[in-house]
Design a protein around this motif. Structure first.
Motif, PDB file in Angstrom:
ATOM      1  N   LYS A  57       0.822  -1.203   0.000  1.00 17.06           N
ATOM      2  CA  LYS A  57       0.000   0.000   0.000  1.00 17.06           C
ATOM      3  C   LYS A  57       0.860   1.259   0.000  1.00 17.06           C
ATOM      4  CE  LYS A  57      -3.401  -2.273   3.010  1.00 17.06           C
ATOM      5  NZ  LYS A  57      -4.143  -2.145   4.299  1.00 17.06           N
ATOM      6  N   ILE A  58       0.349   2.276  -0.660  1.00 19.33           N
ATOM      7  CA  ILE A  58       0.893   3.631  -0.565  1.00 19.33           C
ATOM      8  C   ILE A  58      -0.135   4.457   0.195  1.00 19.33           C
ATOM      9  CG2 ILE A  58       1.683   5.655  -1.836  1.00 19.33           C
ATOM     10  CD1 ILE A  58       2.404   3.806  -4.142  1.00 19.33           C
ATOM     11  N   ASN A  59       0.277   5.034   1.336  1.00 17.43           N
ATOM     12  CA  ASN A  59      -0.648   5.700   2.241  1.00 17.43           C
ATOM     13  C   ASN A  59      -0.473   7.215   2.224  1.00 17.43           C
ATOM     14  OD1 ASN A  59      -1.227   3.045   3.162  1.00 17.43           O
ATOM     15  ND2 ASN A  59       0.391   3.204   4.708  1.00 17.43           N
ATOM     16  N   GLN A  84      -0.017  16.129   8.343  1.00 19.05           N
ATOM     17  CA  GLN A  84      -0.189  15.178   7.257  1.00 19.05           C
ATOM     18  C   GLN A  84       1.026  14.255   7.206  1.00 19.05           C
ATOM     19  OE1 GLN A  84      -0.997  17.287   3.604  1.00 19.05           O
ATOM     20  NE2 GLN A  84      -2.555  18.573   4.556  1.00 19.05           N
ATOM     21  N   TYR A  85       0.796  13.035   6.732  1.00 17.85           N
ATOM     22  CA  TYR A  85       1.885  12.067   6.606  1.00 17.85           C
ATOM     23  C   TYR A  85       1.667  11.196   5.374  1.00 17.85           C
ATOM     24  CZ  TYR A  85      -1.390   8.636   8.595  1.00 17.85           C
ATOM     25  OH  TYR A  85      -2.474   7.826   8.811  1.00 17.85           O
ATOM     26  N   TRP A  86       2.714  10.556   4.941  1.00 22.99           N
ATOM     27  CA  TRP A  86       2.643   9.603   3.835  1.00 22.99           C
ATOM     28  C   TRP A  86       3.540   8.424   4.179  1.00 22.99           C
ATOM     29  CZ3 TRP A  86       7.088   8.297   1.150  1.00 22.99           C
ATOM     30  CH2 TRP A  86       8.207   9.123   1.388  1.00 22.99           C
ATOM     31  N   GLY A  87       3.295   7.300   3.528  1.00 17.51           N
ATOM     32  CA  GLY A  87       4.111   6.135   3.849  1.00 17.51           C
ATOM     33  C   GLY A  87       3.747   4.908   3.055  1.00 17.51           C
ATOM     34  N   PHE A  88       4.223   3.770   3.567  1.00 17.12           N
ATOM     35  CA  PHE A  88       4.061   2.489   2.891  1.00 17.12           C
ATOM     36  C   PHE A  88       3.555   1.445   3.882  1.00 17.12           C
ATOM     37  CE2 PHE A  88       7.657   4.860   1.161  1.00 17.12           C
ATOM     38  CZ  PHE A  88       7.279   4.981  -0.172  1.00 17.12           C
ATOM     39  N   ALA A 198      -6.700  -2.083  -5.180  1.00 18.88           N
ATOM     40  CA  ALA A 198      -7.818  -1.793  -4.286  1.00 18.88           C
ATOM     41  C   ALA A 198      -7.639  -0.405  -3.690  1.00 18.88           C
ATOM     42  CB  ALA A 198      -7.906  -2.841  -3.182  1.00 18.88           C
ATOM     43  N   ILE A 199      -8.742   0.138  -3.179  1.00 20.60           N
ATOM     44  CA  ILE A 199      -8.744   1.397  -2.446  1.00 20.60           C
ATOM     45  C   ILE A 199      -9.072   1.086  -0.986  1.00 20.60           C
ATOM     46  CG2 ILE A 199      -9.833   3.644  -2.152  1.00 20.60           C
ATOM     47  CD1 ILE A 199      -8.150   3.515  -4.612  1.00 20.60           C
ATOM     48  N   SER A 200      -8.315   1.673  -0.073  1.00 24.86           N
ATOM     49  CA  SER A 200      -8.509   1.427   1.355  1.00 24.86           C
ATOM     50  C   SER A 200      -8.715   2.751   2.085  1.00 24.86           C
ATOM     51  CB  SER A 200      -7.292   0.700   1.943  1.00 24.86           C
ATOM     52  OG  SER A 200      -7.309   0.743   3.358  1.00 24.86           O
ATOM     53  N   ILE A 201      -9.689   2.769   3.000  1.00 23.74           N
ATOM     54  CA  ILE A 201      -9.907   3.899   3.902  1.00 23.74           C
ATOM     55  C   ILE A 201      -9.770   3.376   5.322  1.00 23.74           C
ATOM     56  CG2 ILE A 201     -11.517   5.660   4.690  1.00 23.74           C
ATOM     57  CD1 ILE A 201     -12.812   5.574   1.932  1.00 23.74           C
ATOM     58  N   LYS A 202      -8.930   4.030   6.104  1.00 18.03           N
ATOM     59  CA  LYS A 202      -8.627   3.543   7.451  1.00 18.03           C
ATOM     60  C   LYS A 202      -8.624   4.706   8.428  1.00 18.03           C
ATOM     61  CE  LYS A 202      -4.857   1.118   9.907  1.00 18.03           C
ATOM     62  NZ  LYS A 202      -3.506   0.513   9.723  1.00 18.03           N
ATOM     63  N   SER A 235      -5.494   4.780   1.146  1.00 11.17           N
ATOM     64  CA  SER A 235      -4.371   4.022   0.589  1.00 11.17           C
ATOM     65  C   SER A 235      -4.735   3.470  -0.783  1.00 11.17           C
ATOM     66  CB  SER A 235      -3.984   2.848   1.506  1.00 11.17           C
ATOM     67  OG  SER A 235      -3.702   3.280   2.804  1.00 11.17           O
ATOM     68  N   LEU A 236      -3.735   3.434  -1.642  1.00 12.60           N
ATOM     69  CA  LEU A 236      -3.833   2.739  -2.914  1.00 12.60           C
ATOM     70  C   LEU A 236      -3.093   1.421  -2.755  1.00 12.60           C
ATOM     71  CD1 LEU A 236      -4.714   2.751  -5.875  1.00 12.60           C
ATOM     72  CD2 LEU A 236      -2.564   3.908  -6.434  1.00 12.60           C
ATOM     73  N   CYS A 237      -3.794   0.313  -2.949  1.00  8.14           N
ATOM     74  CA  CYS A 237      -3.259  -1.017  -2.657  1.00  8.14           C
ATOM     75  C   CYS A 237      -2.963  -1.770  -3.947  1.00  8.14           C
ATOM     76  CB  CYS A 237      -4.251  -1.829  -1.819  1.00  8.14           C
ATOM     77  SG  CYS A 237      -5.010  -0.943  -0.448  1.00  8.14           S
TER      78      CYS A 237
END
Length: 256
Positions: A57-59, A84-88, A198-202, A235-237
């Protein structure tokens, strides 16, 4: 700065070990009879085991922090308390049991103390989470989860230009840091887009269970920040989201 790098190395190794052993457990030690609801019925009247879903995932997200005390201490305009943050992220979903390892970076924020002194807030975090997919559907996932993690914040104080007898050295920098261990409570909703993405919302809550005081050269100073709070991310999975396995001798069993 040196202590931050050393902490990062030790924490990364710790969570990688946890994730490795958890993956081995998930693959080899789960009793399939306890998860019969995860078998799909084939046209031949056989139960076909669904495949594990491994995803990268790219978050990108936002997290709530308490930074007013820090801003007052530094004598600057307040840092944004919704950083804000970004990650894996690497995740495994097997027989509705879910594991993931998450690594993220806080977007840096620069504030001026005066014309010559600047401050920059940055940081990173990592977590290991365990959850369970509540839905039997092969189309979507709804996963409540709990986890543990580490959140490290750092403030760089750049004093600006100074006179120095040392060639090439004309700036002075100081570093403050706030290491924190976190308990996570979250909920993830994931929808496949085709068979490979997939698309993920967390979202959820981080509980800071560490000493809240900032440190300078390993000494605690009289300023506190709670790095816990509400968080949300999208996230883009990427992975194999085609759940149904092929009918093979080692992957089927007759209906009892």
């Amino acid at each position: 700065m040196k202590n931050t790098i050393l902490t990062l190395q030790k924490t990364t190794l710790f969570f990688l070990l946890i994730f490795t052993f958890s993956g081995i457990f998930s693959q080899n030690n789960i009793d399939a009879k306890a998860f019969n609801s995860n078998f799909q019925i084939s046209e031949h009247g056989m139960r076909v085991r669904t495949k594990p879903v491994i995803a990268f995932k790219i978050n990108y997200g936002i997290q709530q922090l308490e930074l007013k005390d820090l801003s007052n201490y530094l004598g600057i305009n307040s840092y944004d308390e919704n950083l804000q943050y970004w990650g894996f992220n690497y995740s495994l979903l097997n027989n509705r049991l879910y594991f993931d390892f998450d690594f993220n970076f806080v977007n840096s924020h620069v504030r001026d103390h005066n014309d010559s002194v600047k401050t920059k807030l940055s940081g990173f975090g990592m977590s290991f989470n365990f959850g369970y997919d509540l839905l039997k559907s092969s189309k979507i996932d709804l996963i409540p989860m709990v986890g543990i993690g580490y959140q490290g914040l750092e403030v760089e104080i750049n004093q600006g230009y100074i006179k120095s007898d040392l060639v090439g050295i004309n700036h002075v920098k100081y570093y403050m840091n706030n290491p924190a261990f976190i308990f996570y409570l979250g909920l993830e909703f994931r929808v496949p887009v085709g068979s490979k993405s997939a698309i993920s919302i967390k979202g959820g809550y981080k509980l800071d269970v560490s000493n809240k005081k900032w440190k300078y050269q390993d000494d605690k100073i009289n300023v506190e920040s709670n790095v816990g709070g509400v968080y949300a991310q999208v996230s883009l999975c990427f992975g194999n989201f085609k759940r149904k396995g092929s009918i093979a001798q080692d992957a089927i069993s007759p209906i009892e």
